[in-house]
Write a protein that holds these residues in place. Structure first.
Motif: not given
Length: 557
Positions: A515-544
């Protein structure tokens, strides 16, 4: 004969005593194969969702024998005082004060206990009952992702739609708390319809508050319980976030041209030295030329003035944007002005080379390893000439130079080196001179090193599509089996993506709505309170695999 009878009587009494003791506390049977089945709650009295409860206690029986520490895992919401007793596979909870009428209560057995074989429960258990004729049946459920589930507790605040901007979990305990089991799944029971604010906290001291040193993860939005139901949520834990601003602890003069400024924690420059002012008692200002980190001390900076300060008392002024700490907090505005006494002491600081990041005969050097050269004093960059090359076999690789700050020169390789090979680096420096005019002899640095063994990476490509119309920007992350994020790609819905040069291994995938376009996952803040960015776990795994391209991975959210 009398002696014989007496001995028999003692044996009988001892046997009877052992029998009675065994009946008082049931113990687990011994022997047999190792049992790895997690313990769970078998039955409760009263039964689940009992109404019009008038008793003064409850009984919980487990599927197996558990350790006495299970008593420490019991909590009651809303808060009620109680005593507990233990008897092997059973725990009795006795309330020490009358329960509130017409109230739904939840007694939770957390996950921080084991059975007699050391197995922990997969998740916490909650017994819900009511002291009135109706019972709140709402739930908030979901899952937590973390490196471990130790001491993780769900904080659930009722009336989220009434919380003000001043809300912070640092000073407010939630009405509902639920320990999370080893599986990461959780369900908070016994909730009335309404809106709830949910977060996961590694509440090590169990005080019901988010302390500065505790990991946490916020839900991406407040949760609405309607007709007893809510949408499951996914919470991903993140590290503690430092919200304390750095401050200046001391300023002292090293000479008539140098000041040493010490901060409360490691800091980095956020603005040039012109934000610092030095004024004597006659309001004469001495301009500042440069500021740089002191050698070997990340919490101290040396300030250099353009000319000698008049001996005597001076006042040093700072701006809140002069420096920031390593998490980005600006300088506290409570310590921006300091008094300092400047001695009549000429500046005699010499210029010399004090460190090179790559030692001679180093091993496992890669093409991304920089050569950092550190000097003892501010260097006049305009007078320095730098030449650097790396040679090995028939290869000659030039080094590009740039200044990290006034004391540190960084040289980087302009192309890749062969794996498992020996190279020689030669760096020539001439025209070295400090900002105070002190010269240094021309210097040549020579280093012999060996590159790391060859690791042939693999490549993965595919497509990404957002069918739920969540909206971007989207970050696709590759996570190894240790939980480390190895690669982050910005992807677009309906387009292809390529992840090349991936080390061989198995990766799980997730998508972050950045959402804030900073290139990483933000898990929220406590003071001031802000929610986390949306995080979606994908069911697939890949073998490289090494030197292998995996095509056609189609990802859909």
């Amino acid at each position: 004969m009398m002696m014989y009878v007496r001995v028999v009587s003692n044996i009988v009494l001892l046997s009877l005593s052992l029998f009675l003791t065994a009946c008082a506390v049931r113990i687990a049977p011994s022997g047999g194969p190792q049992d790895k089945t997690p313990p769970s709650v078998d039955t409760t009295s009263p039964p689940q969702r009992t109404r019009n409860f008038t008793g003064d206690g409850i009984t919980i029986r487990f599927s197996t024998y558990v350790q006495p520490t299970v008593r420490n895992a019991i909590s009651v919401q809303p808060t009620a005082t109680f005593n507990s007793s233990y008897s092997g596979d059973e725990v009795d909870v006795t309330f020490t004060e009358p329960l509130t009428p017409n109230t739904t209560y939840t007694v939770t057995i957390g996950s921080d206990y084991t059975d007699t074989r050391g197995n922990k429960p997969a998740e916490a258990y909650s017994l819900v009952f009511s002291t009135g004729s109706s019972i709140d049946t709402g739930t908030v459920s979901g899952s937590v992702t973390a490196t471990s589930m130790d001491n993780i507790t769900i904080f659930c605040y009722q009336g989220a739609d009434t919380l003000t901007s001043a809300f912070t979990p640092r000073n407010r305990q939630p009405k509902y708390r639920l320990p999370v089991g080893t599986s990461g799944a959780f369900t908070v029971n016994g909730l009335a319809d309404g809106t709830y604010r949910v977060m996961a906290v590694r509440d090590v001291n169990r005080n019901g508050l988010l302390d500065p040193n505790e990991e946490f993860g916020m839900a991406r939005a407040d949760v609405t319980v309607r007709d007893g139901r809510s949408t499951p949520i996914a919470v991903r834990m993140g590290p503690p976030i430092d919200v304390l601003r750095p401050y200046i602890t001391r300023v002292r003069a090293l000479s008539s041209r140098r000041l040493l400024v010490q901060f409360s924690e490691p800091v980095v420059p956020a603005q040039d030295a012109m934000s610092i002012g030095v004024t004597d008692t006659l309001d004469h200002t001495t301009p500042v030329m440069a500021m740089v980190q002191a050698p070997g001390a990340k919490d101290r900076f040396v300030v250099l003035t353009t000319e000698s300060m008049i001996p005597g008392n001076h006042k040093v002024h700072f701006d809140t944007t002069t420096v920031r700490d390593t998490t980005g907090n600006a300088l506290s505005d409570t310590t921006l002005s300091h008094d300092v006494n400047v001695p009549a002491l000429d500046d005699t600081t010499s210029l010399r080379l004090i460190a090179v990041s790559v030692r001679d005969s180093a091993r496992n050097i890669t093409s991304s390893t920089p050569f950092e050269i550190e000097f003892s004093d501010f260097v006049n960059r305009t007078t320095v000439s730098v030449r650097g090359t790396i040679t090995g076999g028939t290869d000659t690789v030039p080094l590009s130079a740039e200044w990290k700050n006034d004391r540190t020169l960084v040289l980087k390789m302009s192309q890749s080196l062969k794996a498992s090979s020996q190279y020689d680096a030669r760096i020539s420096l001439s025209g070295l001179q400090s900002l105070t005019g002190v010269g240094m002899p021309d210097t040549t640095i020579v280093r012999t090193f060996r590159t790391s063994d060859r690791t042939d990476p693999g490549t993965v490509n595919g497509t990404f599509r957002d069918t739920s119309l969540v909206g971007g920007p989207y970050l696709l992350r590759f996570i190894d089996d240790r939980g480390a994020v190895v690669r982050t790609l910005e992807v677009r819905s309906g387009e292809t993506w390529v992840a090349d040069s991936l080390p061989a291994g198995t990766y799980s995938l997730d998508v972050i709505i950045d959402t804030n376009r900073n290139g990483r996952f933000d898990h929220g803040t406590s003071d001031p309170y802000t929610p986390s960015e949306r995080w979606i776990r994908l069911p697939a795994t890949v073998l490289v695999r090494q030197r292998w391209t995996l095509d056609g991975i189609h990802l859909v959210i």
